[in-house]
Design a protein around this motif. Structure first.
Motif, PDB file in Angstrom:
ATOM      1  N   TRP A  36       0.843  -1.197   0.000  1.00  0.00           N
ATOM      2  CA  TRP A  36       0.000   0.000   0.000  1.00  0.00           C
ATOM      3  C   TRP A  36       0.880   1.250   0.000  1.00  0.00           C
ATOM      4  O   TRP A  36       1.428   1.644   1.022  1.00  0.00           O
ATOM      5  CB  TRP A  36      -0.927  -0.009   1.219  1.00  0.00           C
ATOM      6  CG  TRP A  36      -2.031   0.988   1.127  1.00  0.00           C
ATOM      7  CD1 TRP A  36      -1.978   2.308   1.493  1.00  0.00           C
ATOM      8  CD2 TRP A  36      -3.350   0.778   0.621  1.00  0.00           C
ATOM      9  NE1 TRP A  36      -3.175   2.931   1.240  1.00  0.00           N
ATOM     10  CE2 TRP A  36      -4.033   2.005   0.707  1.00  0.00           C
ATOM     11  CE3 TRP A  36      -4.016  -0.349   0.107  1.00  0.00           C
ATOM     12  CZ2 TRP A  36      -5.369   2.146   0.303  1.00  0.00           C
ATOM     13  CZ3 TRP A  36      -5.322  -0.209  -0.302  1.00  0.00           C
ATOM     14  CH2 TRP A  36      -5.989   1.030  -0.195  1.00  0.00           C
ATOM     15  N   ARG A  91     -12.053   2.410   1.215  1.00  0.00           N
ATOM     16  CA  ARG A  91     -12.681   1.158   1.642  1.00  0.00           C
ATOM     17  C   ARG A  91     -12.869   0.227   0.448  1.00  0.00           C
ATOM     18  O   ARG A  91     -12.556  -0.966   0.523  1.00  0.00           O
ATOM     19  CB  ARG A  91     -14.031   1.426   2.308  1.00  0.00           C
ATOM     20  CG  ARG A  91     -14.669   0.177   2.932  1.00  0.00           C
ATOM     21  CD  ARG A  91     -16.132   0.392   3.272  1.00  0.00           C
ATOM     22  NE  ARG A  91     -16.948   0.507   2.080  1.00  0.00           N
ATOM     23  CZ  ARG A  91     -17.369  -0.539   1.361  1.00  0.00           C
ATOM     24  NH1 ARG A  91     -17.032  -1.771   1.705  1.00  0.00           N
ATOM     25  NH2 ARG A  91     -18.119  -0.359   0.284  1.00  0.00           N
ATOM     26  N   GLY A  94      -9.613  -1.165  -0.683  1.00  0.00           N
ATOM     27  CA  GLY A  94      -9.180  -2.192   0.246  1.00  0.00           C
ATOM     28  C   GLY A  94      -9.845  -3.528  -0.034  1.00  0.00           C
ATOM     29  O   GLY A  94      -9.187  -4.581  -0.052  1.00  0.00           O
ATOM     30  N   SER A  97      -8.413  -4.919  -3.260  1.00  0.00           N
ATOM     31  CA  SER A  97      -7.059  -5.425  -3.026  1.00  0.00           C
ATOM     32  C   SER A  97      -7.106  -6.788  -2.343  1.00  0.00           C
ATOM     33  O   SER A  97      -6.323  -7.694  -2.666  1.00  0.00           O
ATOM     34  CB  SER A  97      -6.263  -4.432  -2.168  1.00  0.00           C
ATOM     35  OG  SER A  97      -6.105  -3.197  -2.829  1.00  0.00           O
ATOM     36  N   LYS A  98      -8.028  -6.930  -1.403  1.00  0.00           N
ATOM     37  CA  LYS A  98      -8.184  -8.200  -0.691  1.00  0.00           C
ATOM     38  C   LYS A  98      -8.571  -9.312  -1.657  1.00  0.00           C
ATOM     39  O   LYS A  98      -8.030 -10.428  -1.594  1.00  0.00           O
ATOM     40  CB  LYS A  98      -9.244  -8.045   0.394  1.00  0.00           C
ATOM     41  CG  LYS A  98      -9.549  -9.311   1.171  1.00  0.00           C
ATOM     42  CD  LYS A  98     -10.649  -9.066   2.187  1.00  0.00           C
ATOM     43  CE  LYS A  98     -11.030 -10.352   2.919  1.00  0.00           C
ATOM     44  NZ  LYS A  98     -12.126 -10.116   3.900  1.00  0.00           N
ATOM     45  N   SER A 113      -4.475   8.162   0.389  1.00  0.00           N
ATOM     46  CA  SER A 113      -5.026   7.591   1.631  1.00  0.00           C
ATOM     47  C   SER A 113      -4.489   8.329   2.856  1.00  0.00           C
ATOM     48  O   SER A 113      -3.680   7.783   3.599  1.00  0.00           O
ATOM     49  CB  SER A 113      -4.738   6.084   1.706  1.00  0.00           C
ATOM     50  OG  SER A 113      -3.406   5.773   1.394  1.00  0.00           O
ATOM     51  N   ARG A 119      -6.019   3.409   6.441  1.00  0.00           N
ATOM     52  CA  ARG A 119      -4.976   2.432   6.107  1.00  0.00           C
ATOM     53  C   ARG A 119      -5.012   1.255   7.078  1.00  0.00           C
ATOM     54  O   ARG A 119      -4.795   0.107   6.686  1.00  0.00           O
ATOM     55  CB  ARG A 119      -3.601   3.114   6.096  1.00  0.00           C
ATOM     56  CG  ARG A 119      -3.519   4.283   5.104  1.00  0.00           C
ATOM     57  CD  ARG A 119      -2.104   4.745   4.882  1.00  0.00           C
ATOM     58  NE  ARG A 119      -1.456   5.287   6.051  1.00  0.00           N
ATOM     59  CZ  ARG A 119      -1.424   6.575   6.387  1.00  0.00           C
ATOM     60  NH1 ARG A 119      -2.049   7.483   5.627  1.00  0.00           N
ATOM     61  NH2 ARG A 119      -0.778   6.982   7.458  1.00  0.00           N
ATOM     62  N   VAL A 122      -7.749  -1.190   6.053  1.00  0.00           N
ATOM     63  CA  VAL A 122      -7.333  -2.099   4.980  1.00  0.00           C
ATOM     64  C   VAL A 122      -6.400  -3.171   5.534  1.00  0.00           C
ATOM     65  O   VAL A 122      -6.521  -4.350   5.194  1.00  0.00           O
ATOM     66  CB  VAL A 122      -6.648  -1.327   3.836  1.00  0.00           C
ATOM     67  CG1 VAL A 122      -6.218  -2.293   2.734  1.00  0.00           C
ATOM     68  CG2 VAL A 122      -7.588  -0.272   3.258  1.00  0.00           C
ATOM     69  N   PHE A 131      -0.164  -7.303   4.463  1.00  0.00           N
ATOM     70  CA  PHE A 131      -0.286  -5.876   4.136  1.00  0.00           C
ATOM     71  C   PHE A 131       1.029  -5.184   4.481  1.00  0.00           C
ATOM     72  O   PHE A 131       1.497  -5.245   5.617  1.00  0.00           O
ATOM     73  CB  PHE A 131      -1.427  -5.257   4.937  1.00  0.00           C
ATOM     74  CG  PHE A 131      -1.620  -3.765   4.714  1.00  0.00           C
ATOM     75  CD1 PHE A 131      -2.538  -3.321   3.777  1.00  0.00           C
ATOM     76  CD2 PHE A 131      -0.904  -2.834   5.447  1.00  0.00           C
ATOM     77  CE1 PHE A 131      -2.736  -1.952   3.576  1.00  0.00           C
ATOM     78  CE2 PHE A 131      -1.089  -1.466   5.254  1.00  0.00           C
ATOM     79  CZ  PHE A 131      -2.012  -1.029   4.315  1.00  0.00           C
TER      80      PHE A 131
END
Length: 207
Positions: A36, A91, A94, A97-98, A113, A119, A122, A131
């Motif tokens: 990130w 959000r 995040g 990305s997940k 961000s 952060r 996330v 992360f």
């Protein structure tokens, strides 16, 4: 606009398929992760993330780069730049990305961000160690001199409201996994710094 942490319907259940993250990661021969990249506008987030992705691709790794401007063309095209909309933007990124990490990818997310709480949200979406907060660390005066999009000039003229670093606060990371001093090192050196940490974390293989 939806809140940062919307309530979930108890009737919606995650369906676990046969092909899972472990299998996807195994066939890619890498450990899924989310890098990130956070920092002020003009700090070099997209530039460093792009150069790192190029290097990872050369080494044979599977990646995807999420860029702040790009996602606003589609996924987040309905959002503005109010405090609430910016939080919702992070959000959504995040969550995306997940999902990409679940696909076994090394995800590079480059977004201002500005708030630590966003952060952290996330970070908490992902398993421990998956992360990595990358602080693209450039002082405001350096970013303002660069001003690649002319945004600081517009913000100083009052043409842009809620602009991070000028009329809106930026909360720098306290303990980032990677701290990149973009005003002091070349892109090649910054990429190598990232690679060293990725090897140390076991995300990519050691040389």
């Amino acid at each position: 606009m939806a809140t940062l942490t919307p309530e979930k319907d108890e009737n919606i259940v995650w369906h676990q398929h046969v092909i899972d993250k472990e299998y996807r990661a195994k066939i890619k021969q890498q450990r899924p992760s989310v890098l990130w990249f956070t920092g002020l506008s003009g700090s070099g987030k997209s530039t460093v993330a792009g150069a790192l992705e190029n290097k990872l691709a050369e080494l044979g790794y599977h990646t995807y780069l999420l860029d702040g401007d790009n996602v606003r063309h589609g996924l987040c095209s309905d959002l503005g730049f109010s405090e609430q909309d910016r939080r919702e933007n992070i959000r959504r990124i995040g969550e995306l990305s997940k999902l990409m990490a679940d696909a076994g990818l090394i995800v590079l997310s480059a977004f201002i961000s500005p708030h630590r709480s966003e952060r952290q949200l996330v970070r908490e979406m992902l398993p421990n160690g998956e992360f990595l907060e990358v602080f693209v660390n450039a002082p405001l005066d350096v970013c303002e001199k660069r001003d690649p999009k002319g945004l600081y000039k517009k913000a100083r003229a009052g043409e842009i409201s809620n602009f991070t670093g000028i009329s809106s606060a930026y909360e720098a990371p306290l303990n980032p996994e990677i701290d990149l001093l973009t005003g002091e090192y070349s892109i090649e050196q910054l990429v190598e710094q990232c690679l060293v940490q990725l090897r140390a974390q076991g995300i990519i293989q050691a040389d």
